[in-house]
Design a protein around this motif. Structure first.
Motif, PDB file in Angstrom:
ATOM      1  N   TYR A  56       0.806  -1.296  -0.020  1.00 63.77           N
ATOM      2  CA  TYR A  56      -0.018  -0.119   0.008  1.00 63.77           C
ATOM      3  C   TYR A  56       0.805   1.395  -0.094  1.00 63.77           C
ATOM      4  O   TYR A  56       0.668   2.314  -0.652  1.00 63.77           O
ATOM      5  CB  TYR A  56      -0.994   0.103   1.157  1.00 63.77           C
ATOM      6  N   ALA A  57       1.931   1.218   0.926  1.00 64.04           N
ATOM      7  CA  ALA A  57       2.767   2.235   0.903  1.00 64.04           C
ATOM      8  C   ALA A  57       3.652   2.795  -0.519  1.00 64.04           C
ATOM      9  O   ALA A  57       3.641   3.602  -1.076  1.00 64.04           O
ATOM     10  CB  ALA A  57       3.849   1.947   1.951  1.00 64.04           C
ATOM     11  N   LEU A  58       3.926   1.826  -1.155  1.00 65.35           N
ATOM     12  CA  LEU A  58       4.681   1.773  -2.520  1.00 65.35           C
ATOM     13  C   LEU A  58       3.507   2.275  -3.610  1.00 65.35           C
ATOM     14  O   LEU A  58       4.001   3.074  -4.251  1.00 65.35           O
ATOM     15  CB  LEU A  58       5.264   0.390  -2.923  1.00 65.35           C
ATOM     16  N   GLU A  59       2.351   1.799  -3.524  1.00 64.57           N
ATOM     17  CA  GLU A  59       1.454   2.206  -4.484  1.00 64.57           C
ATOM     18  C   GLU A  59       1.011   3.593  -4.320  1.00 64.57           C
ATOM     19  O   GLU A  59       1.015   4.414  -5.235  1.00 64.57           O
ATOM     20  CB  GLU A  59       0.166   1.357  -4.474  1.00 64.57           C
ATOM     21  N   GLU A  60       1.010   4.017  -3.134  1.00 62.85           N
ATOM     22  CA  GLU A  60       0.841   5.556  -2.875  1.00 62.85           C
ATOM     23  C   GLU A  60       1.892   6.536  -3.390  1.00 62.85           C
ATOM     24  O   GLU A  60       1.607   7.485  -3.828  1.00 62.85           O
ATOM     25  CB  GLU A  60       0.404   5.652  -1.333  1.00 62.85           C
ATOM     26  N   GLN A  89      -2.140   2.181   5.860  1.00 57.93           N
ATOM     27  CA  GLN A  89      -3.058   1.342   6.542  1.00 57.93           C
ATOM     28  C   GLN A  89      -3.733   0.475   5.503  1.00 57.93           C
ATOM     29  O   GLN A  89      -4.021   1.201   4.093  1.00 57.93           O
ATOM     30  CB  GLN A  89      -4.074   1.972   7.411  1.00 57.93           C
ATOM     31  N   GLN A  90      -4.312  -0.519   5.583  1.00 54.42           N
ATOM     32  CA  GLN A  90      -5.356  -1.162   4.417  1.00 54.42           C
ATOM     33  C   GLN A  90      -6.472  -0.482   4.276  1.00 54.42           C
ATOM     34  O   GLN A  90      -7.121   0.342   5.037  1.00 54.42           O
ATOM     35  CB  GLN A  90      -5.713  -2.475   5.137  1.00 54.42           C
ATOM     36  N   GLY A  91      -6.686  -0.128   2.937  1.00 51.91           N
ATOM     37  CA  GLY A  91      -7.723   0.811   2.408  1.00 51.91           C
ATOM     38  C   GLY A  91      -7.230   2.065   1.791  1.00 51.91           C
ATOM     39  O   GLY A  91      -8.202   2.745   1.092  1.00 51.91           O
ATOM     40  N   LEU A  92      -6.065   2.056   1.848  1.00 50.96           N
ATOM     41  CA  LEU A  92      -5.418   3.639   1.347  1.00 50.96           C
ATOM     42  C   LEU A  92      -5.640   3.629  -0.249  1.00 50.96           C
ATOM     43  O   LEU A  92      -5.873   4.419  -0.830  1.00 50.96           O
ATOM     44  CB  LEU A  92      -4.032   3.518   2.024  1.00 50.96           C
ATOM     45  N   ASN A  93      -5.327   2.238  -0.852  1.00 51.90           N
ATOM     46  CA  ASN A  93      -5.463   2.036  -2.160  1.00 51.90           C
ATOM     47  C   ASN A  93      -5.554   0.619  -2.587  1.00 51.90           C
ATOM     48  O   ASN A  93      -5.635  -0.252  -1.647  1.00 51.90           O
ATOM     49  CB  ASN A  93      -4.260   2.711  -2.826  1.00 51.90           C
ATOM     50  N   GLU A  94      -5.426   0.283  -3.963  1.00 52.63           N
ATOM     51  CA  GLU A  94      -5.438  -1.028  -4.284  1.00 52.63           C
ATOM     52  C   GLU A  94      -4.265  -1.181  -5.249  1.00 52.63           C
ATOM     53  O   GLU A  94      -4.064  -0.748  -6.015  1.00 52.63           O
ATOM     54  CB  GLU A  94      -6.628  -1.362  -5.027  1.00 52.63           C
ATOM     55  N   PRO A  95      -2.979  -1.833  -4.539  1.00 50.46           N
ATOM     56  CA  PRO A  95      -1.928  -1.818  -5.277  1.00 50.46           C
ATOM     57  C   PRO A  95      -1.965  -2.650  -6.633  1.00 50.46           C
ATOM     58  O   PRO A  95      -2.670  -3.570  -6.803  1.00 50.46           O
ATOM     59  CB  PRO A  95      -1.043  -2.958  -4.325  1.00 50.46           C
ATOM     60  N   ARG A  96      -0.934  -2.059  -7.631  1.00 49.63           N
ATOM     61  CA  ARG A  96      -1.221  -2.558  -8.936  1.00 49.63           C
ATOM     62  C   ARG A  96      -0.179  -3.930  -8.970  1.00 49.63           C
ATOM     63  O   ARG A  96       0.539  -4.203  -8.212  1.00 49.63           O
ATOM     64  CB  ARG A  96      -0.596  -1.512  -9.737  1.00 49.63           C
ATOM     65  N   HIS A 125       2.070   0.370   7.680  1.00 52.40           N
ATOM     66  CA  HIS A 125       1.717   0.777   9.331  1.00 52.40           C
ATOM     67  C   HIS A 125       2.464  -0.503  10.021  1.00 52.40           C
ATOM     68  O   HIS A 125       2.660   0.023  11.263  1.00 52.40           O
ATOM     69  CB  HIS A 125       0.172   0.435   9.321  1.00 52.40           C
ATOM     70  N   LEU A 126       2.530  -1.802   9.638  1.00 51.16           N
ATOM     71  CA  LEU A 126       3.088  -2.717  10.444  1.00 51.16           C
ATOM     72  C   LEU A 126       3.478  -3.876   9.418  1.00 51.16           C
ATOM     73  O   LEU A 126       3.148  -3.769   8.228  1.00 51.16           O
ATOM     74  CB  LEU A 126       2.192  -3.163  11.732  1.00 51.16           C
ATOM     75  N   SER A 127       4.404  -4.878  10.010  1.00 48.93           N
ATOM     76  CA  SER A 127       4.398  -5.971   9.099  1.00 48.93           C
ATOM     77  C   SER A 127       3.692  -7.141   9.681  1.00 48.93           C
ATOM     78  O   SER A 127       3.583  -7.252  10.792  1.00 48.93           O
ATOM     79  CB  SER A 127       6.162  -6.413   9.351  1.00 48.93           C
TER      80      SER A 127
END
Length: 254
Positions: free
Chosen positions: A38-42, A174-181, A114-116
């Motif tokens: 999610y972090a990378l996608e954003e 956090q989960q819900g930020l986006n949908e990773p490609r 957010h966490l591993s």
């Protein structure tokens, strides 16, 4: 907008966890930590909107390479590999190394999960922010960059909060930020040929001793077989009550 994304290679969530001689068996299918995706996608979306570069940074042994190449295939321009075995490293040591790696280059923003899903401590990104002296917003579910300010919405245990965070800053996804490609085939082929920037411990001031020690690691005990109760509903209820009281010890005798 130059963005660093801290990623971690973890055992895939659909793989069984095996403990061998007091340590987790690392010879299993691995993936990028889902929250780090999610972090990378954003970061990639911000780059596509505002321009700039995305650099992924990770610590680990050879198993880390696949995660870094996957991140390159998704669209990151550079990958920094801190080659160090992480079995005996704690969050203190990992965050010190990552903060040192971030400090090698000037970044406007650092993203992380957010966490591993393996340790679940949720400490590393917060520690990195403290070491860098940057503001931090955790568990974000929305992000918008305007000038030198990140407007974020963060998960607050069932509620949400809206923050304005001056850059440079550290944000965790956090989960819900986006949908990773999914990486495209062309990106996968290109990532295979792209060299990784290896960063040795000497460049980070040498090995960092952890402050926490893992004393033992044990496999979860096998789950006992279930027991089928027979008789009338009243008899089954009485037997269940006795089992909970006498065997499971979760009820007190009255």
């Amino acid at each position: 907008m130059d963005i660093a994304v801290l990623i971690k290679s973890v055992i895939a969530t659909d793989e069984p966890i095996r403990v061998v001689q007091g340590a987790i068996d690392q010879n299993a299918k691995r993936t990028i930590n889902p929250y780090d995706e999610y972090a990378l996608e954003e970061a990639l979306r911000i780059k596509e909107t505002l321009g700039g570069t995305v650099t992924v940074i990770s610590i680990g042994g050879d198993v880390t390479v696949e995660a870094l190449r996957t991140a390159l295939a998704m669209g990151a321009e550079e990958a920094v590999w801190i080659h160090a075995e992480t079995d005996r490293l704690d969050e203190y040591a990992v965050s010190k190394m990552l903060a040192g790696a971030v400090g090698v280059k000037t970044y406007d923003l650092v993203f992380a999960g957010h966490l591993s899903v393996d340790n679940g401590a949720g400490q590393v990104a917060i520690r990195v922010a403290e070491l860098l002296g940057w503001p931090h917003a955790g568990a974000i579910t929305a992000c918008r960059i305007e000038g030198r300010v990140a407007h974020v919405t963060r998960d607050a245990e069932g509620d949400s909060e809206s923050w304005e965070v001056p850059l440079p800053a550290v944000l965790t996804a956090q989960q819900g930020l986006n949908e990773p490609r999914y990486p495209a085939l062309a990106g996968i082929m290109k990532a295979k040929r792209k060299p990784l920037a290896e960063l040795g411990l000497d460049a980070l001031g040498g090995a960092i001793a952890p402050r926490a020690e893992r004393l033992a690691c044990e496999a979860q005990p096998a789950r006992p077989a279930g027991r089928k109760l027979s008789g009338t509903p009243k008899e089954q209820a009485a037997e269940l009550l006795a089992l909970l009281r006498d065997e499971a010890k979760v009820l007190e005798r009255r």
